[in-house]
Design an enzyme around this catalytic site. Structure first.
Site, PDB file in Angstrom:
ATOM      1  N   GLY A 131       0.826  -1.213   0.000  1.00 10.72           N
ATOM      2  CA  GLY A 131       0.000   0.000   0.000  1.00 10.72           C
ATOM      3  C   GLY A 131       0.851   1.251   0.000  1.00 10.72           C
ATOM      4  O   GLY A 131       2.083   1.203   0.058  1.00 10.72           O
ATOM      5  N   LYS A 153       3.871  11.529  -3.891  1.00 15.03           N
ATOM      6  CA  LYS A 153       4.825  10.572  -3.326  1.00 15.03           C
ATOM      7  C   LYS A 153       5.732  11.360  -2.374  1.00 15.03           C
ATOM      8  O   LYS A 153       6.268  12.404  -2.765  1.00 15.03           O
ATOM      9  CB  LYS A 153       5.655   9.986  -4.476  1.00 15.03           C
ATOM     10  CG  LYS A 153       6.371   8.697  -4.185  1.00 15.03           C
ATOM     11  CD  LYS A 153       6.682   8.036  -5.523  1.00 15.03           C
ATOM     12  CE  LYS A 153       7.759   6.999  -5.451  1.00 15.03           C
ATOM     13  NZ  LYS A 153       8.018   6.412  -6.767  1.00 15.03           N
ATOM     14  N   ASP A 160       9.461   6.110   7.033  1.00 17.31           N
ATOM     15  CA  ASP A 160       9.156   7.454   7.550  1.00 17.31           C
ATOM     16  C   ASP A 160       8.113   8.181   6.709  1.00 17.31           C
ATOM     17  O   ASP A 160       7.733   9.314   7.027  1.00 17.31           O
ATOM     18  CB  ASP A 160      10.434   8.295   7.656  1.00 17.31           C
ATOM     19  CG  ASP A 160      11.147   8.466   6.315  1.00 17.31           C
ATOM     20  OD1 ASP A 160      10.565   8.104   5.266  1.00 17.31           O
ATOM     21  OD2 ASP A 160      12.295   8.952   6.320  1.00 17.31           O
ATOM     22  N   GLY A 161       7.674   7.551   5.618  1.00 22.80           N
ATOM     23  CA  GLY A 161       6.631   8.171   4.798  1.00 22.80           C
ATOM     24  C   GLY A 161       7.128   9.299   3.912  1.00 22.80           C
ATOM     25  O   GLY A 161       6.338   9.951   3.239  1.00 22.80           O
ATOM     26  N   ARG A 176      -2.768  -1.822  -9.832  1.00 25.98           N
ATOM     27  CA  ARG A 176      -1.590  -2.652 -10.076  1.00 25.98           C
ATOM     28  C   ARG A 176      -1.989  -4.114 -10.012  1.00 25.98           C
ATOM     29  O   ARG A 176      -3.054  -4.445  -9.473  1.00 25.98           O
ATOM     30  CB  ARG A 176      -0.549  -2.430  -8.965  1.00 25.98           C
ATOM     31  CG  ARG A 176      -0.267  -0.993  -8.654  1.00 25.98           C
ATOM     32  CD  ARG A 176      -0.105  -0.780  -7.152  1.00 25.98           C
ATOM     33  NE  ARG A 176      -0.095   0.657  -6.850  1.00 25.98           N
ATOM     34  CZ  ARG A 176       0.994   1.399  -6.765  1.00 25.98           C
ATOM     35  NH1 ARG A 176       2.164   0.859  -6.915  1.00 25.98           N
ATOM     36  NH2 ARG A 176       0.896   2.683  -6.516  1.00 25.98           N
ATOM     37  N   ASP A 194       3.625  -5.195  -7.312  1.00 19.85           N
ATOM     38  CA  ASP A 194       3.005  -3.922  -6.902  1.00 19.85           C
ATOM     39  C   ASP A 194       3.504  -2.770  -7.763  1.00 19.85           C
ATOM     40  O   ASP A 194       2.953  -1.663  -7.689  1.00 19.85           O
ATOM     41  CB  ASP A 194       3.273  -3.628  -5.419  1.00 19.85           C
ATOM     42  CG  ASP A 194       4.752  -3.661  -5.081  1.00 19.85           C
ATOM     43  OD1 ASP A 194       5.403  -4.684  -5.370  1.00 19.85           O
ATOM     44  OD2 ASP A 194       5.267  -2.662  -4.540  1.00 19.85           O
ATOM     45  N   ASN A 195       4.517  -3.011  -8.573  1.00 19.85           N
ATOM     46  CA  ASN A 195       5.024  -1.977  -9.470  1.00 19.85           C
ATOM     47  C   ASN A 195       4.689  -2.293 -10.919  1.00 19.85           C
ATOM     48  O   ASN A 195       5.353  -1.803 -11.835  1.00 19.85           O
ATOM     49  CB  ASN A 195       6.540  -1.823  -9.310  1.00 19.85           C
ATOM     50  CG  ASN A 195       6.913  -1.206  -7.963  1.00 19.85           C
ATOM     51  OD1 ASN A 195       6.106  -0.530  -7.341  1.00 19.85           O
ATOM     52  ND2 ASN A 195       8.135  -1.444  -7.528  1.00 19.85           N
ATOM     53  N   ASP A 255       6.705   3.747 -10.975  1.00 18.87           N
ATOM     54  CA  ASP A 255       7.627   3.648  -9.847  1.00 18.87           C
ATOM     55  C   ASP A 255       9.092   3.533 -10.278  1.00 18.87           C
ATOM     56  O   ASP A 255       9.690   2.460 -10.310  1.00 18.87           O
ATOM     57  CB  ASP A 255       7.221   2.506  -8.896  1.00 18.87           C
ATOM     58  CG  ASP A 255       6.163   3.010  -7.912  1.00 18.87           C
ATOM     59  OD1 ASP A 255       5.791   4.198  -8.002  1.00 18.87           O
ATOM     60  OD2 ASP A 255       5.727   2.230  -7.055  1.00 18.87           O
TER      61      ASP A 255
HETATM   62  P1  AMP Z   1       8.521   0.459  -4.087  1.00 16.17           P
HETATM   63  O1  AMP Z   1       8.818  -0.958  -4.458  1.00 16.17           O
HETATM   64  O2  AMP Z   1       9.710   1.346  -3.956  1.00 16.17           O
HETATM   65  O3  AMP Z   1       7.507   1.051  -5.012  1.00 16.17           O
HETATM   66  O4  AMP Z   1       7.876   0.478  -2.615  1.00 16.17           O
HETATM   67  C1  AMP Z   1       7.501  -0.683  -1.922  1.00 16.17           C
HETATM   68  C2  AMP Z   1       6.649  -0.344  -0.724  1.00 16.17           C
HETATM   69  O5  AMP Z   1       7.403   0.364   0.270  1.00 16.17           O
HETATM   70  C3  AMP Z   1       5.441   0.525  -1.018  1.00 16.17           C
HETATM   71  O6  AMP Z   1       4.382   0.025  -0.250  1.00 16.17           O
HETATM   72  C4  AMP Z   1       5.886   1.893  -0.563  1.00 16.17           C
HETATM   73  O7  AMP Z   1       4.788   2.705  -0.198  1.00 16.17           O
HETATM   74  C5  AMP Z   1       6.747   1.562   0.651  1.00 16.17           C
HETATM   75  N1  AMP Z   1       7.734   2.602   0.961  1.00 16.17           N
HETATM   76  C6  AMP Z   1       8.830   2.935   0.248  1.00 16.17           C
HETATM   77  N2  AMP Z   1       9.518   3.929   0.850  1.00 16.17           N
HETATM   78  C7  AMP Z   1       8.841   4.253   1.986  1.00 16.17           C
HETATM   79  C8  AMP Z   1       9.038   5.206   3.054  1.00 16.17           C
HETATM   80  N3  AMP Z   1      10.084   6.045   3.062  1.00 16.17           N
HETATM   81  N4  AMP Z   1       8.131   5.217   4.047  1.00 16.17           N
HETATM   82  C9  AMP Z   1       7.078   4.393   4.046  1.00 16.17           C
HETATM   83  N5  AMP Z   1       6.838   3.484   3.093  1.00 16.17           N
HETATM   84  C10 AMP Z   1       7.696   3.398   2.072  1.00 16.17           C
HETATM   85 MG    MG Z   2       5.861   0.901  -5.751  1.00 13.11          MG
END
Ligand code: AMP
Ligand code: MG
Length: 478
Positions: free
Chosen positions: A90, A108, A120-121, A178, A247-248, A257
């Site tokens: 998510g 983002k 850390d979001g 996705r 998920d990507n 992504d």
């Molecule tokens: P990604 O494969 O980079 O698209 O991300 C995989 C998952 O990690 C997704 O659910 C993102 O929302 C989560 N995510 C990536 N970076 C952060 C972050 N700094 N804080 C919180 N969630 C993250």
């Molecule tokens: Mg992603």
């Protein structure tokens, strides 16, 4: 348009599928500063670029001042990451602001959400500008992709290996559905919800599938076809996505992504840029198979809607999945035919032989991918030296080139499909380093160059030269 209240956001996803999101708000941005804006995209969306540069516009682009009635949400999805299933991914640092006409407007780096897990979001300037640069290049190359509208520095310091300037990316997509969206719902065993998700996906991406005998199968066929086309285009241009987790992978067939992604310098099927892809799962040459694997996961998620009897459903889904590689091969061969300047009248068997033998030459000689194809245009005009300089096996190249030239390649047509400019890793790195230190000029210039990738212009040598040989490493999720 002078205030964000004049922007009308719709919430079709949030309204149709409330189970798949939570209403959420962006974190405050203490000192917002615009770092990049795609003026043309803003105008296409009906947003006034001059307004987006005002404090109220920056509030809109960071999600801190949403239009009246807007209800941003964080979306849920699941996904296989490097082959391992994660039931709860998510938007851990993202928000869907809503839909602007046909497209999602999404942020983002907007702060923690219920899906943040340990994260850390937040997001930082370098990676968000990387997404801006590379997605802009992909769009200019004619490759389906999410688009980057803006990057806004937040004025917050974000802890990574070192303290980094924080940023929020605002992007658009024809949707954020996705493969992992379907996986999340399938895992709940709620067939009604799965059907609503299917209906929503069909309405947005494959309206004709609604009238098919088995709409789920028709949507699946659409996704298989769109992904075959997409991955073929990545391969033709030498793009390595780097993190093809389910998920990507979009239902729309858009690239999404941009994390540890990069373009090939030397052509090599084993190229891996991502620091975490130690097994090479998402290496350049494995991307078609990685896509096929993901599409098998999508089939599993859709099975209950294909047929209530699983033994009937499976062979039907498998029959569609089995069309992926032939579709990919056809799209890739058609793309190679165009890259070699051979028109529809060129004999199919001859084209196949030329393409196969050229691929063997590329695999053995590792020439600069972008430079080599562009140089073939010079060869078609009578000067083979620029291409010859990039290979070691001169006799092999000369023999191949003689056969190819006899087929009468159209050099001008080649120049329209073989880019001069792609985001070169060393150029991107230098521009992002400068931007992180506060100098935005190199990113601005790079984006301008990449917006016209097929037009050779004087004075831009630096942008077309491959970087130093050796491993280039990018880091994702930062
Ligand atoms: P990604 O494969 O980079 O698209 O991300 C995989 C998952 O990690 C997704 O659910 C993102 O929302 C989560 N995510 C990536 N970076 C952060 C972050 N700094 N804080 C919180 N969630 C993250
Ligand atoms: Mg992603």
């Amino acid at each position: 348009m002078s205030t964000s209240t004049a922007v009308r956001l719709e919430h079709r996803f949030a309204d149709a599928l409330p189970e798949l999101s939570v209403p959420w708000q962006a974190d405050e941005a203490p000192a917002p500063r615009l770092l990049a804006l795609d003026d043309a995209l803003a105008t296409d969306l009906g947003l006034d670029p001059a307004w987006l540069r005002t404090p109220s516009g920056l509030g809109f682009l960071t999600g801190t001042q949403v239009p009246d009635g807007a209800r941003p949400v964080a979306q849920g999805y699941a996904g296989h990451q490097f082959g391992n299933y994660s039931p709860r991914l998510g938007d851990g640092r993202a928000l869907l602001l809503g839909e602007l006409g046909d497209v999602d407007l999404h942020l983002k780096g907007s702060g923690r959400t219920p899906w943040s897990r340990g994260g850390d979001g937040l997001a930082v300037v370098g990676p968000m500008l990387r997404e801006f640069v590379v997605s802009t290049a992909m769009h200019a190359l004619g490759i389906p992709t999410t688009r980057s509208l803006a990057v806004v520095g937040t004025g917050r310091t974000v802890q990574r290996e070192t303290g980094q300037p924080g940023a929020v990316l605002a992007r658009t997509a024809s949707s954020h559905l996705r493969v992992g969206s379907f996986q999340l719902v399938r895992a709940t065993d709620d067939t009604d919800l799965l059907r609503r998700l299917l209906d929503h996906a069909i309405a947005r991406h494959a309206p004709a599938a609604a009238d098919a005998e088995v709409p789920a199968l028709a949507l699946y066929e659409n996704v298989v076809a769109a992904q075959a086309q997409l991955v073929a285009q990545w391969m033709l241009v030498g793009f390595v996505h780097g993190v093809m987790n389910t998920d990507n992978m979009t239902i729309s067939g858009e690239t999404i992504d941009y994390g540890p992604c990069a373009f090939l310098d030397a052509h090599d099927a084993d190229t891996v840029f991502s620091s975490i892809d130690s097994g090479g799962r998402y290496r350049y040459g494995n991307q078609p198979l990685a896509a096929q694997w993901n599409l098998a996961r999508l089939a599993e998620a859709l099975l209950p809607l294909v047929h209530p009897d699983v033994d009937t459903a499976i062979p039907q889904a498998v029959a569609v999945l089995e069309t992926f590689l032939p579709r990919y091969e056809a799209a890739w061969t058609a793309g190679m035919r165009a890259k070699l300047g051979l028109g529809e009248d060129a004999d199919d068997a001859l084209v196949t032989a030329l393409v196969t033998d050229l691929q063997a030459l590329l695999d053995a000689n590792h020439p600069d991918h972008t430079g080599f194809f562009r140089a073939l245009g010079d060869a078609a005009r009578g000067d083979a030296e620029p291409a010859r300089r990039l290979v070691l096996d001169l006799a092999g190249f000369d023999a191949w080139a003689a056969r190819w030239l006899a087929a009468g390649p159209d050099a001008d047509a080649m120049d329209r499909v073989n880019p001069v400019f792609v985001p070169r890793n060393h150029v991107v790195e230098a521009a992002l380093t400068a931007a992180t230190a506060g100098d935005l000029e190199p990113v601005r210039e790079l984006v301008e160059v990449l917006r016209a990738p097929y037009d050779d212009r004087p004075g831009l040598e630096r942008y077309r030269t491959p970087g130093p040989a050796g491993a280039y490493v990018t880091y994702c999720g930062t």
